[in-house]
Design a protein around this motif. Structure first.
Motif, PDB file in Angstrom:
ATOM      1  N   CYS A 113       0.807  -1.144  -0.064  1.00 43.35           N
ATOM      2  CA  CYS A 113       0.027   0.030  -0.026  1.00 43.35           C
ATOM      3  C   CYS A 113       0.878   1.289  -0.078  1.00 43.35           C
ATOM      4  O   CYS A 113       0.443   2.024  -0.901  1.00 43.35           O
ATOM      5  N   GLY A 117       0.366   3.085  -3.368  1.00 41.86           N
ATOM      6  CA  GLY A 117      -0.267   4.148  -3.021  1.00 41.86           C
ATOM      7  C   GLY A 117       0.253   5.323  -3.151  1.00 41.86           C
ATOM      8  O   GLY A 117      -0.230   6.343  -3.472  1.00 41.86           O
ATOM      9  N   LEU A 128      -7.143   1.221  -3.753  1.00 38.20           N
ATOM     10  CA  LEU A 128      -6.465   0.207  -3.064  1.00 38.20           C
ATOM     11  C   LEU A 128      -7.864  -0.485  -2.593  1.00 38.20           C
ATOM     12  O   LEU A 128      -8.798   0.302  -1.689  1.00 38.20           O
TER      13      LEU A 128
END
Length: 253
Positions: A113, A117, A128
């Protein structure tokens, strides 16, 4: 990019994403089923899929994924791997299987992530999707490590949703109830339990994830009136406002 893509909900996500005409990176430990799935999707849809064998529970699991993806732009990360194969009291087995579970469900997921991200935030677009479990809402004598990892995922996903909203990056905890997956079937068989008649199909899960992605931070799959999800969203927004007086309010870059 879909982790745990070789079977069950991961395979359903791969097919659902391909139905949108989007190429994907399919990741799991077993390369054979991944290759078969990628070949099938190419033949049926003409959509390109890349498959790679990775061990998400290893110390370098996140790095294996990053290397497998290479310089491809990942617009959606579906964190689908994360079943509990142990089904035992915490103290009845060696600690190493629990550590592997935490690396899979928490550390590797968190690292990925952060990596993907961060790129999404810079591009100001992306998503996500954290495939979670109703086990996130409370403990159980047979699921100490699993419920703890899923509770982390729940709060982590909520926080990322609040953090990334200004950057047009969607974050969703897709919280599953009883779902027909190979891992769940194996656990039922191991314990001599009958299969439920009211469980969700992998296709139900994939459809809910794709449809509800823009409406985070939580969707409890299969619930038409998702009061729990609505209440938690309100709580996240309330705490976000309260936190601004402590941490300050940062405008999007």
């Amino acid at each position: 990019m879909i982790t745990g893509a070789s079977e069950g909900t991961g395979q359903a996500f791969a097919r659902r994403i391909a139905a949108e005409g989007l190429p994907s990176v399919l990741l799991a430990r077993r390369l054979g089923p991944l290759t078969d799935l990628a070949d099938s999707i190419r033949a049926e849809t003409g959509v390109e899929c890349v498959s790679a064998s990775v061990d998400l529970a290893s110390d370098d699991g996140a790095q294996q994924v990053i290397e497998a993806v290479g310089d491809r732009e990942i617009g959606l990360y579906i964190a689908n791997a994360g079943a509990d194969p142990n089904g035992a009291h915490f103290l009845d087995v060696d600690v190493e299987p629990w550590l592997k579970l935490m690396r899979l469900n928490v550390l590797t997921m968190m690292q990925l992530c952060h990596h993907f991200g961060g790129a999404m935030r810079a591009r100001r677009r992306g998503g996500l999707l954290l495939v979670n479990s109703g086990a996130a809402y409370g403990g159980s004598s047979f699921m100490a490590a699993y419920t703890g990892s899923k509770a982390f995922e729940l709060c982590f996903g909520e926080s990322l949703w609040a953090e990334l909203r200004p950057y047009n990056v969607d974050v969703l905890n897709l919280v599953l109830g009883k779902t027909d997956t190979p891992a769940f079937r194996a656990l039922l068989a191991k314990n001599g339990l009958p299969e439920p008649t009211d469980w969700a199909t992998p296709q139900d899960v994939a459809e809910a994830g794709v449809t509800r992605l823009p409406h985070g931070p939580i969707h409890n799959q299969g619930q038409a009136a998702d009061t729990v999800g609505d209440e938690r969203r309100s709580r996240v927004l309330m705490i976000e406002e309260m936190s601004k007086s402590v941490f300050g309010e940062k405008a999007p870059d």
